[in-house]
Structure formats: structure tokens, C-alpha cells
Motif scaffolding. Sequence first.
Motif, PDB file in Angstrom:
ATOM      1  N   ARG A 157      10.260  -5.755 -12.187  1.00  0.00           N
ATOM      2  CA  ARG A 157       8.796  -5.580 -12.060  1.00  0.00           C
ATOM      3  C   ARG A 157       8.111  -6.925 -11.862  1.00  0.00           C
ATOM      4  O   ARG A 157       7.274  -7.095 -10.951  1.00  0.00           O
ATOM      5  CB  ARG A 157       8.268  -4.890 -13.335  1.00  0.00           C
ATOM      6  CG  ARG A 157       6.754  -4.718 -13.393  1.00  0.00           C
ATOM      7  CD  ARG A 157       6.333  -4.116 -14.736  1.00  0.00           C
ATOM      8  NE  ARG A 157       6.523  -5.033 -15.854  1.00  0.00           N
ATOM      9  CZ  ARG A 157       5.653  -5.977 -16.232  1.00  0.00           C
ATOM     10  NH1 ARG A 157       4.526  -6.139 -15.554  1.00  0.00           N
ATOM     11  NH2 ARG A 157       5.906  -6.763 -17.263  1.00  0.00           N
ATOM     12  N   ARG A 158       8.499  -7.918 -12.675  1.00  0.00           N
ATOM     13  CA  ARG A 158       7.837  -9.221 -12.595  1.00  0.00           C
ATOM     14  C   ARG A 158       8.202  -9.973 -11.306  1.00  0.00           C
ATOM     15  O   ARG A 158       7.343 -10.584 -10.674  1.00  0.00           O
ATOM     16  CB  ARG A 158       8.182 -10.055 -13.836  1.00  0.00           C
ATOM     17  CG  ARG A 158       7.449  -9.529 -15.082  1.00  0.00           C
ATOM     18  CD  ARG A 158       7.587 -10.444 -16.281  1.00  0.00           C
ATOM     19  NE  ARG A 158       8.840 -10.247 -16.984  1.00  0.00           N
ATOM     20  CZ  ARG A 158       9.636 -11.241 -17.385  1.00  0.00           C
ATOM     21  NH1 ARG A 158       9.319 -12.495 -17.140  1.00  0.00           N
ATOM     22  NH2 ARG A 158      10.747 -10.975 -18.020  1.00  0.00           N
TER      23      ARG A 158
ATOM     24  N   THR B 128       6.436  -8.448  -8.335  1.00  0.00           N
ATOM     25  CA  THR B 128       5.040  -8.907  -8.311  1.00  0.00           C
ATOM     26  C   THR B 128       4.964 -10.335  -7.773  1.00  0.00           C
ATOM     27  O   THR B 128       4.087 -10.675  -6.970  1.00  0.00           O
ATOM     28  CB  THR B 128       4.430  -8.835  -9.724  1.00  0.00           C
ATOM     29  OG1 THR B 128       4.549  -7.492 -10.198  1.00  0.00           O
ATOM     30  CG2 THR B 128       2.967  -9.242  -9.721  1.00  0.00           C
ATOM     31  N   GLY B 129       5.928 -11.174  -8.203  1.00  0.00           N
ATOM     32  CA  GLY B 129       5.987 -12.553  -7.719  1.00  0.00           C
ATOM     33  C   GLY B 129       6.208 -12.616  -6.215  1.00  0.00           C
ATOM     34  O   GLY B 129       5.591 -13.427  -5.514  1.00  0.00           O
TER      35      GLY B 129
ATOM     36  N   ARG C  33       5.367 -10.294  -4.022  1.00  0.00           N
ATOM     37  CA  ARG C  33       4.112  -9.856  -3.380  1.00  0.00           C
ATOM     38  C   ARG C  33       3.095 -11.001  -3.372  1.00  0.00           C
ATOM     39  O   ARG C  33       2.375 -11.198  -2.398  1.00  0.00           O
ATOM     40  CB  ARG C  33       3.531  -8.631  -4.105  1.00  0.00           C
ATOM     41  CG  ARG C  33       4.294  -7.338  -3.858  1.00  0.00           C
ATOM     42  CD  ARG C  33       3.486  -6.130  -4.333  1.00  0.00           C
ATOM     43  NE  ARG C  33       4.339  -4.957  -4.429  1.00  0.00           N
ATOM     44  CZ  ARG C  33       4.923  -4.534  -5.551  1.00  0.00           C
ATOM     45  NH1 ARG C  33       4.748  -5.188  -6.685  1.00  0.00           N
ATOM     46  NH2 ARG C  33       5.670  -3.459  -5.544  1.00  0.00           N
ATOM     47  N   ARG C  34       3.056 -11.772  -4.484  1.00  0.00           N
ATOM     48  CA  ARG C  34       2.142 -12.920  -4.570  1.00  0.00           C
ATOM     49  C   ARG C  34       2.437 -13.929  -3.455  1.00  0.00           C
ATOM     50  O   ARG C  34       1.550 -14.598  -2.956  1.00  0.00           O
ATOM     51  CB  ARG C  34       2.320 -13.621  -5.924  1.00  0.00           C
ATOM     52  CG  ARG C  34       1.177 -13.401  -6.902  1.00  0.00           C
ATOM     53  CD  ARG C  34       1.180 -14.371  -8.079  1.00  0.00           C
ATOM     54  NE  ARG C  34       2.454 -14.844  -8.561  1.00  0.00           N
ATOM     55  CZ  ARG C  34       3.184 -14.251  -9.516  1.00  0.00           C
ATOM     56  NH1 ARG C  34       2.741 -13.144 -10.084  1.00  0.00           N
ATOM     57  NH2 ARG C  34       4.324 -14.753  -9.901  1.00  0.00           N
TER      58      ARG C  34
ATOM     59  N   ALA D 145      14.245  -6.310  -6.661  1.00  0.00           N
ATOM     60  CA  ALA D 145      12.819  -6.587  -6.454  1.00  0.00           C
ATOM     61  C   ALA D 145      12.487  -6.607  -4.961  1.00  0.00           C
ATOM     62  O   ALA D 145      11.460  -6.067  -4.525  1.00  0.00           O
ATOM     63  CB  ALA D 145      12.450  -7.917  -7.100  1.00  0.00           C
TER      64      ALA D 145
ATOM     65  N   VAL E 149       9.937  -3.693  -2.785  1.00  0.00           N
ATOM     66  CA  VAL E 149       8.731  -3.915  -1.985  1.00  0.00           C
ATOM     67  C   VAL E 149       8.968  -3.618  -0.498  1.00  0.00           C
ATOM     68  O   VAL E 149       8.101  -3.870   0.341  1.00  0.00           O
ATOM     69  CB  VAL E 149       8.177  -5.360  -2.159  1.00  0.00           C
ATOM     70  CG1 VAL E 149       7.886  -5.648  -3.621  1.00  0.00           C
ATOM     71  CG2 VAL E 149       9.130  -6.406  -1.581  1.00  0.00           C
TER      72      VAL E 149
ATOM     73  N   THR F  98       3.144 -10.446 -15.974  1.00  0.00           N
ATOM     74  CA  THR F  98       2.090  -9.813 -15.181  1.00  0.00           C
ATOM     75  C   THR F  98       1.812  -8.420 -15.733  1.00  0.00           C
ATOM     76  O   THR F  98       2.684  -7.817 -16.368  1.00  0.00           O
ATOM     77  CB  THR F  98       2.518  -9.711 -13.699  1.00  0.00           C
ATOM     78  OG1 THR F  98       1.569  -8.906 -13.000  1.00  0.00           O
ATOM     79  CG2 THR F  98       3.877  -9.049 -13.548  1.00  0.00           C
ATOM     80  N   ASP F  99       0.607  -7.930 -15.473  1.00  0.00           N
ATOM     81  CA  ASP F  99       0.262  -6.564 -15.893  1.00  0.00           C
ATOM     82  C   ASP F  99       0.594  -5.532 -14.821  1.00  0.00           C
ATOM     83  O   ASP F  99       0.428  -4.331 -15.037  1.00  0.00           O
ATOM     84  CB  ASP F  99      -1.252  -6.469 -16.197  1.00  0.00           C
ATOM     85  CG  ASP F  99      -1.618  -7.321 -17.402  1.00  0.00           C
ATOM     86  OD1 ASP F  99      -0.728  -7.523 -18.256  1.00  0.00           O
ATOM     87  OD2 ASP F  99      -2.767  -7.799 -17.464  1.00  0.00           O
ATOM     88  N   GLU F 100       1.029  -6.012 -13.656  1.00  0.00           N
ATOM     89  CA  GLU F 100       1.309  -5.077 -12.558  1.00  0.00           C
ATOM     90  C   GLU F 100       2.417  -4.105 -12.958  1.00  0.00           C
ATOM     91  O   GLU F 100       3.445  -4.513 -13.498  1.00  0.00           O
ATOM     92  CB  GLU F 100       1.756  -5.849 -11.310  1.00  0.00           C
ATOM     93  CG  GLU F 100       0.668  -6.674 -10.660  1.00  0.00           C
ATOM     94  CD  GLU F 100      -0.410  -5.807 -10.022  1.00  0.00           C
ATOM     95  OE1 GLU F 100      -0.053  -4.821  -9.362  1.00  0.00           O
ATOM     96  OE2 GLU F 100      -1.595  -6.132 -10.210  1.00  0.00           O
TER      97      GLU F 100
END
Length: 662
Positions: free
Chosen positions: A127-128, A131-132, A134-135, A160, A164, A250-252
Motif C-alpha cells: 500500500r505504501r 502510493t509512493g 503514484r507520487r 506495488a 497501479v 500514508t493514509d491512502e
Amino acid sequence: MGDVLWTPPADVRERSRIGDYLRWLAEHRGLEFADYDALWQWSVTDLTAFWQSIWDYFGVVAHTPPTATLTDRTMPGTRWFPGATLNYAENVLRMPGLGEDDPVVIAHGQTRTPETLTAAQLRDQVRRVATGLRRLGVGQGDRVAAYAPNIPETYVLLLATASVGAIFSSCAPEFGTRSVTDRWRQIEPTVLVAVDGYRYGDKPVDRRAEVAAIRAALPSLRHTVGIAYLDPAGEAPEGALSWAELAAETDEPLAFTPVAFDHPLYVLYSSGTTGLPKPIVHGHGGILLEHLKMLALHHDLGPADRFFWFTTTGWMMWNFLVSGPAVGTAIVLFDGNPGHPDLGALWRLAAETGTTYFGTSAPFLLACRKAGLVPKEIADPSALRGLGSTGAPLPAEGFTWVYENVGDRLQLQSLSGGTDVCTGFVGGVPLLPVHAGEITCRALGAKVEARSADGTPVIGQLGELVITEPMPSMPVGFWNDTDGSRYREAYFEVYPGVWRHGDWITVNERGGCVITGRSDATLNRGGVRLGTAEFYSVVEGLDEVVDSVVVHLEDDEGGAGQLLLFVVLAEGLELDDDLRRKICRELRTALSPRHVPDEIHQVRAVPRTLSAKKLEVPVKKILTGTPVDRAAAKGALANPESLTAFAAFAQRRADSDHPTPA
């Protein structure tokens, strides 16, 4: 050939996952099968019903249902499960049968202390990191490259990236700069994740210079992420993020991008020994279905298991291993030298981690045998139920050694397949006995046949290994092969509409298989085709011989040609006439007079690829006058310097006006 070394227990259908699948077929499809052969025949005849049953039995999570199972049966060109959208990572991270606190990744190595991830921790890390990514602007279709070993970070990155909808590609960090850039220039990654180095045994190997050279050679890169693996206190490379920054809290929520069944999941590569490595594109759905089938129904893996395969991230067995959680099994990762401090290291690792299925290569098992190792005396093998062997054919004596020295209750599964399909299409199954020197069966859904020279299927005779019906894990295509010409040329040129794999195989009356080497490295003496595998089994069975390679130089006039054997001898030994006579005597007795070489020469090393395969074809090219640089891509070799001796040998033959081809 064919001593029975293991027999399935009487209640195998009650205890195995394939037994459960058979009950499901009876209950939900009204199908009953008396034995494995009947099940296999159905699986390769009614492709639609079989592959739809795999989808339904394993409860594949899809966002959009398919409109069909397959569009048609022509190869290449068929499309599987059109209309379906799904995500490989979502299906793997379901981890059926595992609780949040159950271990799912157990990682050992020689660079840092062991690490275990629970199901909850693995999901959280994915998950983290997703998100990284995507950032960093990574989205559907972008390529993410990992220059990293068999460690949790590499696995998390794969999941990951897939989550995505981006495309993953890995090279093991022992690959040199040229070897890596030959692969990645073709796919133009935007993100590189790389380690600073690693330990191999007790030797530190710094890779910072290679990482810098790879970055410089890839203008497509927008971001680099450094993993401080060799030196945990080290800084990320200049202008790069650290792994901790990529994986920041992250909260994502954990989210999965739905992609088409054949959307690219990862790019694997052919060995690249005779040119640029072929970039083989595998799809989300095809890999998922194939691995669910193999891991559960053939390897009998589930939530009570711990699955280990000795592999690097540069071999397709890594991609196969890390699908384990999709069937609820925990995976054991190992990074390091399998022979450090001795050949017992992996057997002790298996005992320590409670491994129930131990996967390795035939050369490793034969090395253990040659060293006189008795694994059951140095480690407790009682948890082992299965032992897998691939990478090269395992001869009968390898089977016998396993049952005498590892354990007599486990099932030994010799399997063969390839990077091209990212699986084995011949292997083992819990329902059938194990015969010495024999691959037990053709896998479900894999219509494998042996073809004679005129293209007809043969039983009990040596033939070309072909696949005559499509499989979901056949490549989506090759990268940048817009018209599909490279793909067709690789597999479908010899037999139109039929996949030719490039191995010699014999399929016997009971469906057992023996693979005798690559068909492009065949020894053809007086019209009789000889496989190389049995040749090596005899020569390398001698105490004096550490390694060997054999090539056949044809005679343009149609004569027997020349059979040349090159041997690597044990330390301190020199090849003399007595040893030559002994080798010839062994080959004549064990095989036939046709197998006796015309010449035997000593070399310091046999050229091998980075995944340890012998380079018979490039050696033959060098001996027939092809310059070294054109015969083999040195970056694809574990020991490129080994080619020099063959070039010098070819030159000496040419200078002496040797009457046979040189």
C-alpha cells in the motif's frame, strides 16, 4: 529408466488440492475422471471448460467479467478472457487461508539478518510503496525496473507496480552494466530501484558504480530509488530517493487498478547469448491463472505450506515462487551463495524455516551428490513434502540420490518449461508415482507433444517438444514487436500454428517425459540424434570431471562429422591419455559407441549464462569460425572470459589446416 521411487498414498484424493478440485468438478460440472490421464486429456481438449473451471474454482477476483473464455484456438493470436478486468496483485494479496498475523514472506540471506512479513505487513508495505510510485507519477503502462536481489523489497515493488497497472522488470545485481542496459534500453523504464551492493557468502560486492552506469545509460529514467542493502547506513545515490522515502507512511488505502486480462504485468528476458535478449511480455491474467493451477494442483501448495525455490530475480523461477501467496502459501526467500559455508546451507535453511516444498536446480542436486552430502544427516527434512528440480534435466542417479539421502516420503518433481511461458509445462502431480529419471506428466492445460522430423506426433520416440493448443501464460508478445514478427519467428516459424519450444523430448506410453537437451544443440551422428543431457550425466558422474560441454561439428560431405568434448577437471588434475580412455570407456558402456568423442580437451571453465545454462550453440559457432563477439553476447554470460580458450582452440585448428570443419 523407470524404477518407481515414490507412490501416492491411498488417500491422495482426500488429502491433495487436486483431489479437492476433482470433487469440485464432479459437484459443479458433473465431470468425473478415473485418473490423471483422463483429466489431462479433457484439459487439453475442452480448453474453454478447463480454463473457465480454473477461474471459477480459485474464485478469481475480477472487476469486469469476461465475455468469453477464449476467442479462438489459433496460435499465435488467440485472446483469453476478453472483456475481463482484474489485477494480479489484488489476487495475490488475498492470501486465501492466511490470517492477518500469519507469516507470508520469510527472508534469509548473507547480507542482513532474517526478516519475516505477516500478511498484514505485506499488504501495508505494498500500500505504501504503491502510493509512493503514484507520487512519482507512475501510472498504467509505465515501466518500473528493479536492480535488486531476492529480498522483500523487490517483491513488494513487484506487487506495488502491478497494483497501479504499471509494468515491472527485474535484473539480479550480479548482472553487469551491459547486460542490464541491453535489457532495459528496450523497455525504457521511468523508475529504477537499485541496491548499493550485496554479500555473496562472506564477500561484499559493491554495485554503486554499476548503478551509476545504468542510470547514465537510461535516458528514460525520471526517478531512482536506492535500497541501502550492503551498507544500511549508506546514503541514497545523488539525486535519488531512499527506499524509506518511497515507502513513507500514508493514509491512502490499498487500491488496485483494474486492467485487461492481457495487460502487461512484467517483462522477462531470454538469456541473450546470441544477440539482444528478447523482451518477453507476460500478462496479469495469464500468469495468475497458470500459477494458480501449477502451485495448487501440481505442487499441492496451500495455507499450511512454506514454499522455497533457490533463484535470483534474473530467473523466471523467482516470478513463479512469488505467486505462492495467491494460493495461500508462505514463501521463503534466500539471497546469497548456496554453497556458503558449504553445500548444506540450503538444506539447513529449509529445516530452520519449516519449508515444506524445496525447489532447486538439477545441477545443485548433482553437486550435492558429487560432494557426498547426506542432507538428512545435517538437517531435519521431516517437514519436506515436495522437492522440485528444474533448470536442466535431472538424470536417474539424481532421483535415486534424493530418495536415499534427503527422504523417501517426499515427492520429487522434476519439471521443465521456460521464461517464455513463466511456468513448467511438464512436471509432477500428487496423483502419479515418481519414476527415476522421468518427468512424471504433462501439466494440465499444456498440450505437449513430441514431433518427429516430418512433423507427426510420436510416442516413445525422441522428438521436438511442441505445444499444439494455446495456454493463457504464453506471452502477450515481445516489447516493441508491433507486427508480431519477432514473436512468430521465435516459436511458430518451424511448424505454423504450433509452438516449437526448442527442446528434445520423449513422451512414453504412460505420459511420462524425458527431456534430453536443446534441439539446437543436438549431436547428430550418422543420422542418429543424440541429446546432450545423458552425455553430461555420464561424463560429470566421474570423480575427476567437474563440468563439461560437448559439440558436434557436421561434415559437409555427409560423414559422421566430429564430436568434441571439453572437460573441466577437479583441482590439480591434468587430462592425460589414461583419463581420456576412461571417459571414452564410460560413454561407450553407459550410452553407445556413437557417443565416444573424437577428441577430448581440457578447459578451465565451461561458458554459462547468468542463469547457469551451458552455451553449447555459441561454443559450436566459435569452433566453426564465428568471431567470439558475434557468437555470444558477453554481458549475458556468468564467465565471458571462458570463451577465449575456445577461440584460441579454433585458431589452432585453423592454423594446422585441420581436415574437418573448424
